[in-house]
Motif scaffolding. Structure first.
Motif, PDB file in Angstrom:
ATOM      1  N   THR A 296       0.830  -1.204   0.000  1.00 14.33           N
ATOM      2  CA  THR A 296       0.000   0.000   0.000  1.00 14.33           C
ATOM      3  C   THR A 296       0.862   1.250   0.000  1.00 14.33           C
ATOM      4  OG1 THR A 296      -1.595   1.310   1.275  1.00 14.33           O
ATOM      5  CG2 THR A 296      -0.250  -0.255   2.521  1.00 14.33           C
ATOM      6  N   ARG A 297       0.521   2.158  -0.900  1.00 12.90           N
ATOM      7  CA  ARG A 297       1.227   3.436  -0.928  1.00 12.90           C
ATOM      8  C   ARG A 297       0.490   4.508  -0.145  1.00 12.90           C
ATOM      9  NH1 ARG A 297       2.694   3.849  -7.290  1.00 12.90           N
ATOM     10  NH2 ARG A 297       0.460   4.241  -7.314  1.00 12.90           N
ATOM     11  N   ASP A 298      -0.786   4.254   0.197  1.00 10.47           N
ATOM     12  CA  ASP A 298      -1.552   5.253   0.953  1.00 10.47           C
ATOM     13  C   ASP A 298      -1.959   4.758   2.338  1.00 10.47           C
ATOM     14  OD1 ASP A 298      -3.541   3.438   0.400  1.00 10.47           O
ATOM     15  OD2 ASP A 298      -4.815   4.815  -0.725  1.00 10.47           O
ATOM     16  N   ARG A 299      -1.428   3.563   2.736  1.00 10.27           N
ATOM     17  CA  ARG A 299      -1.612   2.998   4.069  1.00 10.27           C
ATOM     18  C   ARG A 299      -3.057   2.553   4.327  1.00 10.27           C
ATOM     19  NH1 ARG A 299       3.010   3.295   6.805  1.00 10.27           N
ATOM     20  NH2 ARG A 299       1.996   2.912   8.816  1.00 10.27           N
ATOM     21  N   TRP A 300      -3.746   2.150   3.258  1.00 10.70           N
ATOM     22  CA  TRP A 300      -5.016   1.436   3.326  1.00 10.70           C
ATOM     23  C   TRP A 300      -4.798   0.087   2.652  1.00 10.70           C
ATOM     24  CZ3 TRP A 300     -10.124   3.597   4.538  1.00 10.70           C
ATOM     25  CH2 TRP A 300     -10.076   4.936   4.975  1.00 10.70           C
TER      26      TRP A 300
END
Length: 234
Positions: free
Chosen positions: A60-64
């Motif tokens: 995950t690059r957006d931490r979701w």
């Protein structure tokens, strides 16, 4: 400011982050062996102290992170048949410099996804079967249905952190080879992060459609429930 993960392209950044997950697991004392024939479902066997557990790997690059619900949320694709969830997460979406690696008990991940699913349904939101539903790793606002279940990374600190420089130069050949053997499969589309959510727009309608989709993703609401008003003053 350049976004290094974005600039290297979807496939290269995905491979880099999966490699980070595997290297992080090894650093924590696990032996890692990829289960063959699973494509981007990306399931590995992690062995430590003589005990082997199956792990679903997420990046995950957006931490979701996402898992697709099945049968009205009674089952979770690629989650129900594993014991661990191994996650590689960028430290910042806009300007990533490091990748954090986490190992979560799959049972706890399921509990959080179950809670998130229930909160969305109870608040009249639509959750599609066999389509990725997202839950936030970091602490969220429990009053927002789409953020119920957030915060597992607060309970389970990262097991490793790698700078992007390290990952580009120090991934072991064995890990690199195993990750490169992963090939896309149709089911992966609902499970893995899609193309970067900041495309180039050619008209105002495209901007508004993208904004509605992003608000729906963050709030857990249907895009049909998102209404935006635009006012342009000369």
């Amino acid at each position: 400011m350049a976004n290094r993960l974005k600039d290297m392209g979807e496939t290269a950044s995905w491979r880099l982050m999966v490699s980070a997950a595997i290297e992080g697991a090894k650093k924590a004392g696990f032996e890692a062996k990829r289960q063959p024939g699973r494509g981007l479902s990306n399931t590995w066997e992690l062995t430590k102290d003589g005990v082997t557990q199956v792990a679903s790997v997420r990046t995950t690059r957006d931490r979701w992170i996402a898992f697709p619900p099945l049968d009205g949320g009674t089952r979770w694709k690629t989650l129900d048949n594993v014991e661990l969830v191994l996650v590689a997460a960028a430290d910042d979406y806009e300007n990533p410099q490091n990748v954090d690696v986490y190992v979560f008990p799959a049972g706890e991940v399921r509990e959080r996804f179950d809670a998130s699913y229930k909160a969305r349904i109870d608040n009249g939101h639509k959750v599609r079967n066999d389509y990725g539903m997202w839950v936030k790793l970091d602490a969220g606002d429990p009053s927002v249905p789409g953020q119920v279940g957030a915060g597992i990374a607060e309970e389970h600190p990262s097991i490793a952190r790698f700078s992007i420089d390290e990952l580009e130069t120090q991934i072991t050949p064995a890990t690199e080879k195993a990750v490169e053997e992963a090939t896309p499969e149709p089911e992966a589309a609902a499970e893995q992060p899609q193309a970067d959510p900041t495309p180039v727009f050619t008209n105002v309608g495209g901007v508004l459609s993208w904004a509605r989709a992003e608000i729906a993703r963050l709030s857990g609401m249907s895009t049909d429930a998102i209404k935006l008003d635009l006012k342009i003053e000369a």
